[in-house]
Design an enzyme around this catalytic site. Structure first.
Site, PDB file in Angstrom:
ATOM      1  N   LYS A  32       0.837  -1.205   0.000  1.00  0.00           N
ATOM      2  CA  LYS A  32       0.000   0.000   0.000  1.00  0.00           C
ATOM      3  C   LYS A  32       0.875   1.260   0.000  1.00  0.00           C
ATOM      4  CE  LYS A  32      -2.076  -1.235   3.902  1.00  0.00           C
ATOM      5  NZ  LYS A  32      -1.420  -2.542   4.176  1.00  0.00           N
ATOM      6  N   ARG A  41     -10.012   0.228   8.563  1.00  0.00           N
ATOM      7  CA  ARG A  41      -9.456  -1.083   8.875  1.00  0.00           C
ATOM      8  C   ARG A  41     -10.436  -1.945   9.652  1.00  0.00           C
ATOM      9  NH1 ARG A  41      -3.726  -0.092   8.789  1.00  0.00           N
ATOM     10  NH2 ARG A  41      -2.570  -1.854   9.550  1.00  0.00           N
ATOM     11  N   ARG A  84      11.704  -5.470   5.133  1.00  0.00           N
ATOM     12  CA  ARG A  84      11.423  -4.058   4.850  1.00  0.00           C
ATOM     13  C   ARG A  84      12.352  -3.126   5.630  1.00  0.00           C
ATOM     14  NH1 ARG A  84       5.520  -1.782   5.555  1.00  0.00           N
ATOM     15  NH2 ARG A  84       5.688  -2.889   7.545  1.00  0.00           N
ATOM     16  N   ARG A 144      11.060  -1.366  11.118  1.00  0.00           N
ATOM     17  CA  ARG A 144       9.939  -1.086  12.007  1.00  0.00           C
ATOM     18  C   ARG A 144       9.861  -2.119  13.113  1.00  0.00           C
ATOM     19  NH1 ARG A 144       4.625   0.148   8.376  1.00  0.00           N
ATOM     20  NH2 ARG A 144       3.705  -1.244   9.928  1.00  0.00           N
ATOM     21  N   ARG A 204      -0.268  -9.341  13.307  1.00  0.00           N
ATOM     22  CA  ARG A 204      -0.899  -8.359  12.411  1.00  0.00           C
ATOM     23  C   ARG A 204      -1.711  -9.049  11.315  1.00  0.00           C
ATOM     24  NH1 ARG A 204       4.249  -5.434  10.644  1.00  0.00           N
ATOM     25  NH2 ARG A 204       2.918  -4.275   9.209  1.00  0.00           N
TER      26      ARG A 204
END
Ligand code: AP5
Ligand code: MG
Ligand code: ZN
Length: 217
Positions: free
Chosen positions: A13, A88, A127, A160, A171
């Site tokens: 996203k 969400r 990431r 992160r 998650r």
């Protein structure tokens, strides 16, 4: 134009939004980025959100709805915006419909980026994110030109806290239970465009931007 980017953690996203905002001249509203910035600057909002985010759980609906309501009324959003990571939950989607209704606006498109779970774990654990401008990279799939340095702004890249394997799994579970029902919610409104996100970044981008240009759902 008002667009929602919907998809599981790691779907891409943020990666797609970075390009879309430039091409379509849209403002960018990413609730995750706003919350991380609040944590970094130590505001009351940040203190409240921190625990939820570290555990990979959702921040309460009232808090995020308040953030988005305020942000949507900023002058730069008058010409259109991309919402990334919001709504969400079905409750957030209902609130968004009400907020937009009060403003005499509505959503144009919901772009749902669909990606297989195994791929999501690989993307998230590799990431890296810019501390200064929040641009997203991947050590293998989308590396910066210089190791640990942001191509866009020269900022330092970091991992992160919620990208550890155990938090990623939490998650994904939260996504399945609380966010995936939004696919049917927006199907019901007839505004969803499903994009196969198991491909290269450029290919996905081409398909999303074509869908926005032709306005086909
Ligand atoms: P948030 O920051 O929104 O995280 P998320 O939804 O979990 O999504 P991500 O940012 O992890 O993934 P992405 O889809 O943006 O993927 P990216 O482009 O980086 O939210 C974090 C937390 O904040 C939540 O857990 C919650 O606590 C709280 N929160 C936020 N919004 C909330 C809300 N509305 N309500 C309640 N709580 C909220 O890509 C991932 C990686 O893959 C990158 O390394 C990238 O380089 C790579 N990549 C991207 N595309 C490709 C591709 N096609 N092929 C290969 N690699 C790719
Ligand atoms: Mg993101
Ligand atoms: Zn940067």
């Amino acid at each position: 134009m008002l667009i929602v980017l919907l998809g599981p953690p790691g779907a891409g996203k943020g990666t797609q939004a970075e390009r879309l905002v430039k091409q379509f001249h849209l403002s960018y509203i990413a609730t995750g980025d706003i919350l991380r910035a609040a944590i970094k600057s130590g505001t009351a909002l940040g203190q409240e959100a921190r625990g939820y985010m570290e555990r990979g759980q959702l921040v309460p609906d009232e808090i995020v709805v308040g953030i988005v309501r305020e942000r949507l009324s900023d002058p730069d959003c008058a010409g259109g915006a991309i919402l990334d990571g919001f709504p969400r939950t079905v409750a957030q989607a209902n609130s968004l419909d009400r907020v937009l209704g009060d403003m005499g606006k509505k959503l144009d498109r919901v772009i749902y980026i669909e990606v297989e779970e195994e791929e999501l774990v690989t993307r998230l654990t590799g990431r890296r994110v810019c501390r200064d401008c929040a641009a997203n990279y991947h050590i293998k799939f989308n590396p910066p030109k210089v190791r640990n340095v942001c191509d866009q702004c020269g900022g330092e890249l970091y991992q992160r806290e919620d990208d550890s394997l155990s938090t990623v799994q939490e998650r994904l579970q939260v996504y399945r239970e609380q966010t995936a029902p939004l696919i049917d919610y927006y199907r019901g409104q007839g505004i969803i465009v499903v994009i196969d996100g198991n491909r290269e970044i450029d290919e996905i981008y081409a398909e999303i931007s074509a869908a926005l240009e032709t306005g086909s759902a």
